[in-house]
Design a protein around this motif. Structure first.
Motif, PDB file in Angstrom:
ATOM      1  N   GLU A 129       0.816  -1.207   0.000  1.00 52.25           N
ATOM      2  CA  GLU A 129       0.000   0.000   0.000  1.00 52.25           C
ATOM      3  C   GLU A 129       0.855   1.264   0.000  1.00 52.25           C
ATOM      4  N   ILE A 130       1.958   1.240   0.725  1.00 54.49           N
ATOM      5  CA  ILE A 130       2.870   2.381   0.705  1.00 54.49           C
ATOM      6  C   ILE A 130       3.386   2.609  -0.711  1.00 54.49           C
ATOM      7  N   GLY A 131       3.770   1.524  -1.376  1.00 52.42           N
ATOM      8  CA  GLY A 131       4.228   1.652  -2.758  1.00 52.42           C
ATOM      9  C   GLY A 131       3.171   2.235  -3.664  1.00 52.42           C
ATOM     10  N   ARG A 132       1.926   1.872  -3.430  1.00 49.85           N
ATOM     11  CA  ARG A 132       0.825   2.371  -4.263  1.00 49.85           C
ATOM     12  C   ARG A 132       0.605   3.867  -4.086  1.00 49.85           C
ATOM     13  N   VAL A 133       0.661   4.356  -2.840  1.00 50.77           N
ATOM     14  CA  VAL A 133       0.344   5.771  -2.607  1.00 50.77           C
ATOM     15  C   VAL A 133       1.549   6.688  -2.824  1.00 50.77           C
ATOM     16  N   LEU A 134       2.742   6.120  -3.023  1.00 49.53           N
ATOM     17  CA  LEU A 134       3.907   6.937  -3.329  1.00 49.53           C
ATOM     18  C   LEU A 134       3.906   7.341  -4.799  1.00 49.53           C
ATOM     19  N   GLU A 135       4.211   8.589  -5.061  1.00 44.75           N
ATOM     20  CA  GLU A 135       4.355   9.029  -6.446  1.00 44.75           C
ATOM     21  C   GLU A 135       5.698   8.569  -6.997  1.00 44.75           C
ATOM     22  N   PRO A 136       5.835   8.469  -8.325  1.00 45.98           N
ATOM     23  CA  PRO A 136       7.148   8.149  -8.902  1.00 45.98           C
ATOM     24  C   PRO A 136       8.200   9.152  -8.432  1.00 45.98           C
ATOM     25  N   GLY A 137       9.326   8.629  -7.965  1.00 41.68           N
ATOM     26  CA  GLY A 137      10.359   9.470  -7.386  1.00 41.68           C
ATOM     27  C   GLY A 137      10.187   9.684  -5.892  1.00 41.68           C
ATOM     28  N   GLY A 138       9.058   9.240  -5.342  1.00 47.87           N
ATOM     29  CA  GLY A 138       8.801   9.376  -3.921  1.00 47.87           C
ATOM     30  C   GLY A 138       9.572   8.351  -3.103  1.00 47.87           C
ATOM     31  N   ARG A 139       9.695   8.621  -1.807  1.00 50.68           N
ATOM     32  CA  ARG A 139      10.533   7.773  -0.955  1.00 50.68           C
ATOM     33  C   ARG A 139       9.800   7.302   0.293  1.00 50.68           C
TER      34      ARG A 139
END
Length: 237
Positions: A129-139
């Protein structure tokens, strides 16, 4: 958001919520006071929107706000969420399941999960879920108790492995300091359980730390910073 029944981990933390609030708000009592400055050196500077997963009573979120972050915090415990709101009314705090985040894809450019993933019912689902809500380039910046710490015990100044390292194993520990009591409960997972979940979520590890404070003989914490790669640009002909 419709109220849902507490998960097992949420129930554990709701039962300990008042103890936890007292514990973490006593300066110097919890290990956070020893590690936080070094941990925040690993955290990127404030961007568009920061999510604090497993925010508890809001100590990490408040430190993020002091560093300029616009914070949303989620936790399964209603008592802890309310305590976070009261301490930081300028930020947004929600009761939510970390494995079912109530946000659209790519909602955040930073997610922080400080000492959370060893406590949740579904760490792989949470990381997904964290991966899903992170934008590209997000950490993602996460801290967990080091996987080795819950597989043994300290005897005569020596750390002895006396429980299995591989697999999922329940741990419980009651601690008393300065007249305050706290019961810690969660699950021990090998390091590969976390790194595999990061891989499957499309997150790439760019930094890993085993912080050492003073005369620590072995690492108590493990920190990871991971990034969601930016999508390659499509060249049209």
């Amino acid at each position: 958001m419709t109220e849902k029944a507490l998960t097992a981990a949420g129930q554990d933390w709701e039962e300990q919520a008042r103890n936890w609030i007292a514990w973490v708000r006593e300066p110097g009592l919890d290990s956070y006071w020893r590690y936080r400055d070094e941990f925040f050196a690993l955290v990127p500077t404030a961007g568009r929107a920061t999510l604090d997963v497993g925010c508890g009573e809001g100590r990490v979120a408040r430190d993020l706000v002091e560093r300029g972050h616009r914070v949303t915090g989620i936790d399964a415990s209603p008592t802890l969420v309310e305590a976070a709101r009261l301490a930081d009314p300028g930020s947004r705090y929600l009761r939510a399941d970390s494995a079912d985040l109530p946000f659209p894809d790519h909602s955040f450019d930073l997610v922080v999960a400080y000492c959370v993933l060893m406590d949740v019912d579904d760490p792989a689902g949470t990381i997904g879920e964290i991966g899903r809500v992170l934008e590209p380039g997000g950490r993602l910046c996460l801290s967990i108790t080091h996987p080795i710490t819950n597989t043994g015990s300290r005897r005569d100044g020596v750390f002895v492995l006396d429980r299995p390292y591989f697999g999922r194993h329940r741990f419980e520990e009651e601690v008393e300091r300065k007249g305050l009591r706290m019961k810690f409960q969660g699950w021990n997972h090998p390091l590969s359980a976390y790194t595999t979940a990061l891989e499957e979520s499309g997150l790439l590890i760019e930094a890993l730390r085993e912080p050492r404070v003073a005369d620590d003989a072995f690492p108590w914490h493990l920190w990871i910073r991971a990034v969601r790669p930016r999508l390659p640009e499509v060249t049209r002909t």
